[in-house]
Design an enzyme around this catalytic site. Structure first.
Site, mmCIF file in Angstrom:
data_model
loop_
_atom_site.group_PDB
_atom_site.id
_atom_site.type_symbol
_atom_site.label_atom_id
_atom_site.label_comp_id
_atom_site.label_asym_id
_atom_site.label_seq_id
_atom_site.Cartn_x
_atom_site.Cartn_y
_atom_site.Cartn_z
ATOM 1 N N HIS A 165 -4.227 1.617 7.840
ATOM 2 C CA HIS A 165 -2.838 2.118 7.805
ATOM 3 C C HIS A 165 -2.692 3.245 6.765
ATOM 4 O O HIS A 165 -2.133 4.297 7.054
ATOM 5 C CB HIS A 165 -1.902 0.944 7.493
ATOM 6 C CG HIS A 165 -0.456 1.305 7.352
ATOM 7 N ND1 HIS A 165 0.526 0.791 8.185
ATOM 8 C CD2 HIS A 165 0.192 2.111 6.478
ATOM 9 C CE1 HIS A 165 1.705 1.303 7.824
ATOM 10 N NE2 HIS A 165 1.531 2.093 6.783
ATOM 11 N N GLU A 166 -3.227 3.014 5.569
ATOM 12 C CA GLU A 166 -3.072 4.011 4.502
ATOM 13 C C GLU A 166 -3.907 5.264 4.775
ATOM 14 O O GLU A 166 -3.450 6.380 4.516
ATOM 15 C CB GLU A 166 -3.427 3.408 3.142
ATOM 16 C CG GLU A 166 -2.576 2.209 2.720
ATOM 17 C CD GLU A 166 -1.072 2.419 2.850
ATOM 18 O OE1 GLU A 166 -0.605 3.569 2.746
ATOM 19 O OE2 GLU A 166 -0.360 1.436 3.090
ATOM 20 N N HIS A 175 -2.217 7.576 7.064
ATOM 21 C CA HIS A 175 -1.210 8.427 6.405
ATOM 22 C C HIS A 175 -1.821 9.754 5.947
ATOM 23 O O HIS A 175 -1.154 10.788 5.953
ATOM 24 C CB HIS A 175 -0.630 7.733 5.162
ATOM 25 C CG HIS A 175 0.529 6.815 5.450
ATOM 26 N ND1 HIS A 175 1.716 7.262 5.976
ATOM 27 C CD2 HIS A 175 0.692 5.485 5.254
ATOM 28 C CE1 HIS A 175 2.550 6.234 6.097
ATOM 29 N NE2 HIS A 175 1.960 5.140 5.673
ATOM 30 N N GLY A 200 0.833 -1.198 0.000
ATOM 31 C CA GLY A 200 0.000 0.000 0.000
ATOM 32 C C GLY A 200 0.865 1.243 0.000
ATOM 33 O O GLY A 200 2.038 1.200 0.383
ATOM 34 N N CYS A 255 6.091 -0.290 7.098
ATOM 35 C CA CYS A 255 5.732 0.830 6.238
ATOM 36 C C CYS A 255 6.940 1.218 5.403
ATOM 37 O O CYS A 255 8.057 1.276 5.915
ATOM 38 C CB CYS A 255 5.288 1.998 7.119
ATOM 39 S SG CYS A 255 4.854 3.478 6.211
ATOM 40 N N LEU A 256 6.713 1.502 4.149
ATOM 41 C CA LEU A 256 7.810 1.898 3.259
ATOM 42 C C LEU A 256 8.478 3.192 3.735
ATOM 43 O O LEU A 256 9.635 3.447 3.423
ATOM 44 C CB LEU A 256 7.298 2.075 1.823
ATOM 45 C CG LEU A 256 6.843 0.787 1.112
ATOM 46 C CD1 LEU A 256 6.197 1.127 -0.221
ATOM 47 C CD2 LEU A 256 8.000 -0.184 0.909
ATOM 48 N N GLN A 287 3.260 9.925 1.179
ATOM 49 C CA GLN A 287 4.527 9.177 1.161
ATOM 50 C C GLN A 287 5.379 9.486 -0.064
ATOM 51 O O GLN A 287 6.568 9.190 -0.079
ATOM 52 C CB GLN A 287 4.256 7.667 1.209
ATOM 53 C CG GLN A 287 3.652 7.203 2.527
ATOM 54 C CD GLN A 287 3.467 5.704 2.523
ATOM 55 O OE1 GLN A 287 2.441 5.211 2.073
ATOM 56 N NE2 GLN A 287 4.468 4.979 2.990
HETATM 57 CO CO CO Z 1 2.722 3.250 5.556
#
Ligand code: CO
Length: 152
Positions: free
Chosen positions: A130-131, A134, A46, A88-89, A51
């Site tokens: 989670h997304e 963000h 995701g 998370c990236l 991000q």
């Molecule tokens: Co993330």
């Protein structure tokens, strides 16, 4: 399509609130395409627009069975609790257990401005939460119960 640079923790943009998308123009569609390409290249499941440095309410998810694109997503229902591992990236090398709803229902629109409703349990519910976090400047490390530390 292009790969975009993924912002990592410490970058202030990850802590800002994303704005709603009012008009889905070519620029927004290009951002979505780039987000998908960047997510796949990074082997993430995701990605949210902040991000990649864009404060718009855009999310892409791919748990391995197709890409989900969400514009202006909002959680409209949630139920139960589940604790599981997340990463998370934007937070390289860290995983930890996070408490999330066991089931959520999300409303959004797609790139054709068509309303869509998506219901998820387990990993999908987790990814949606989670997304969407963000988009509000929230990172999973804010909610971690037990940190697993550095991954090799
Ligand atoms: Co993330």
């Amino acid at each position: 399509m292009a790969i975009r640079e993924i912002r990592v923790v410490g970058d202030e943009i990850l802590r800002k609130k994303a704005r709603r998308v009012d008009k889905i123009d070519d620029r927004i569609k290009t951002i979505l395409d780039d987000m998908i390409e960047t997510m796949h290249k990074s082997e993430g499941v995701g990605l949210a627009a902040p991000q990649v440095g864009i404060l718009r309410k855009l999310v892409v998810i791919d748990l391995g069975d197709g890409v989900i694109e969400l514009i202006n997503p909002e959680i409209v229902e949630q139920e139960g609790e589940a604790i599981d591992q997340e990463g998370c990236l934007s937070v390289p090398g860290v995983t930890g257990k996070v408490l999330r709803p066991a089931r959520v229902k999300v409303k959004a629109v797609d790139r054709n401005n068509k309303p869509l409703e998506i219901e998820g349990t387990d990993l999908l519910a987790r990814a949606l939460c989670h997304e969407i976090d963000h988009l509000h400047g929230i990172l999973f490390i804010d909610k971690i119960i037990t940190e697993e530390g550095e991954q090799s």
